[in-house]
Design a protein around this motif. Structure first.
Motif, PDB file in Angstrom:
ATOM      1  N   LYS A  37       0.827  -1.207   0.000  1.00 29.42           N
ATOM      2  CA  LYS A  37       0.000   0.000   0.000  1.00 29.42           C
ATOM      3  C   LYS A  37       0.866   1.264   0.000  1.00 29.42           C
ATOM      4  O   LYS A  37       0.346   2.367   0.011  1.00 29.42           O
ATOM      5  CB  LYS A  37      -0.940   0.005   1.205  1.00 29.42           C
ATOM      6  N   CYS A  39       3.022   4.395  -0.914  1.00 28.67           N
ATOM      7  CA  CYS A  39       3.024   5.347  -2.033  1.00 28.67           C
ATOM      8  C   CYS A  39       4.338   5.313  -2.802  1.00 28.67           C
ATOM      9  O   CYS A  39       4.355   5.536  -4.022  1.00 28.67           O
ATOM     10  CB  CYS A  39       2.768   6.758  -1.515  1.00 28.67           C
ATOM     11  N   ARG A  40       5.446   5.035  -2.117  1.00 27.63           N
ATOM     12  CA  ARG A  40       6.752   5.047  -2.796  1.00 27.63           C
ATOM     13  C   ARG A  40       6.870   3.942  -3.837  1.00 27.63           C
ATOM     14  O   ARG A  40       7.750   3.981  -4.693  1.00 27.63           O
ATOM     15  CB  ARG A  40       7.889   4.957  -1.779  1.00 27.63           C
ATOM     16  N   GLY A  42       4.132   3.219  -5.677  1.00 20.83           N
ATOM     17  CA  GLY A  42       3.100   3.529  -6.636  1.00 20.83           C
ATOM     18  C   GLY A  42       1.683   3.207  -6.199  1.00 20.83           C
ATOM     19  O   GLY A  42       0.734   3.412  -6.967  1.00 20.83           O
ATOM     20  N   ALA A  43       1.513   2.694  -4.968  1.00 24.91           N
ATOM     21  CA  ALA A  43       0.172   2.393  -4.463  1.00 24.91           C
ATOM     22  C   ALA A  43      -0.446   3.666  -3.881  1.00 24.91           C
ATOM     23  O   ALA A  43       0.197   4.720  -3.771  1.00 24.91           O
ATOM     24  CB  ALA A  43       0.227   1.286  -3.423  1.00 24.91           C
ATOM     25  N   SER A  44      -1.705   3.561  -3.465  1.00 20.96           N
ATOM     26  CA  SER A  44      -2.448   4.741  -3.018  1.00 20.96           C
ATOM     27  C   SER A  44      -2.126   5.144  -1.585  1.00 20.96           C
ATOM     28  O   SER A  44      -2.419   6.265  -1.176  1.00 20.96           O
ATOM     29  CB  SER A  44      -3.946   4.454  -3.117  1.00 20.96           C
ATOM     30  N   GLY A  45      -1.550   4.235  -0.803  1.00 13.39           N
ATOM     31  CA  GLY A  45      -1.315   4.509   0.615  1.00 13.39           C
ATOM     32  C   GLY A  45      -2.492   4.123   1.478  1.00 13.39           C
ATOM     33  O   GLY A  45      -2.366   4.040   2.702  1.00 13.39           O
ATOM     34  N   ARG A  51       1.761  -3.789  -7.443  1.00 15.35           N
ATOM     35  CA  ARG A  51       2.499  -2.806  -8.228  1.00 15.35           C
ATOM     36  C   ARG A  51       3.669  -3.488  -8.940  1.00 15.35           C
ATOM     37  O   ARG A  51       4.378  -4.305  -8.344  1.00 15.35           O
ATOM     38  CB  ARG A  51       3.043  -1.689  -7.321  1.00 15.35           C
TER      39      ARG A  51
END
Length: 234
Positions: A37, A39-40, A42-45, A51
């Motif tokens: 999850k 963000c680094r 490429g996921a939304s967090g 990914r």
């Protein structure tokens, strides 16, 4: 790598196994993913997603430090293969050196014994009750041979039977990116399950164990093969 090709890969017909994938075969290389999850990556967090990960096994981008299990990180420097090639190797080992589909030998019975012996018992000996003095992962009833983990008598299953299901005689190993195999001889039949998922980080093994449980239940419900039945009568 030259030794492995000459002594192992070529005799077994493992045409797609090596420390890197040639550029001409790059289009066949399965995509690698990370379940995250963050963000680094490429996921939304907010929620976990798959990914894509840049693959470092194509010739020219591969790690130049060669190691059977990977050495620079959990996945760099190791071998790449296909399910077809990997199954040829595993079947040869569990055939105790006989090349699949032939009577030729890749290695001797003595070598097979070394590969398949529980080396925890070899290293530290046995207790008076016959149990090894040491166990793999400090886990009761788990040994190690040259092919991976071995479930012994007294092996306690994981809660919900994730990876260790507690059934003695199972040989199993997990590689990078959720690549697993499990092998067991059940009711006169050799059962081999191979899973290549290509997902980081490593799965907890529950799906692999659940599928093998179904295979084992099928084998136990069948009459023994003729050759196994004749051996039992003797």
């Amino acid at each position: 790598d030259a030794f492995l090709r000459r002594e192992g890969f070529q005799p077994l017909g493992m045409r797609d196994t090596g420390f890197s994938v040639p550029a001409r075969k790059a289009g066949r290389l399965a995509r690698l993913y990370r379940h995250t999850k963050a963000c680094r990556f490429g996921a939304s967090g907010a929620r976990a997603d798959l990914r894509p990960v840049e693959n470092g096994f194509v010739e020219g981008r591969h790690c130049t430090v060669l190691s059977g299990g990977g050495c620079v990180s959990s996945r760099d420097g190791g071998l790449t293969s296909t399910i077809r090639d990997y199954s040829k190797f595993l079947v040869a080992v569990f055939n105790r050196g006989v090349v699949p589909g032939s009577r030729k030998r890749l290695f001797s019975e003595a070598s097979a014994e070394i590969l398949l012996t529980n080396h925890c018992a070899k290293v530290a000996g046995l207790r008076p009750d016959g149990a090894p003095n040491i166990c793999a992962h400090n886990r009761k009833g788990v040994g190690l041979n040259m092919m991976g983990e071995v479930q012994l008598e007294g092996c306690e299953p994981d809660k919900n039977c994730l990876w260790f299901d507690g059934v003695p005689g199972m040989v199993q190993w997990g590689g990078a990116a959720t690549t697993f195999y499990k092998y067991q001889f059940v009711n006169g039949r050799p059962l081999l399950l191979i899973v290549f998922s290509q997902v980081l980080p490593q799965d907890d093994g529950r799906s692999c164990s659940a599928n093998f449980k179904r295979m084992r239940a099928w084998a136990e419900a069948q009459p023994p093969p003729r050759q196994a039945a004749r051996s039992a009568r003797r």
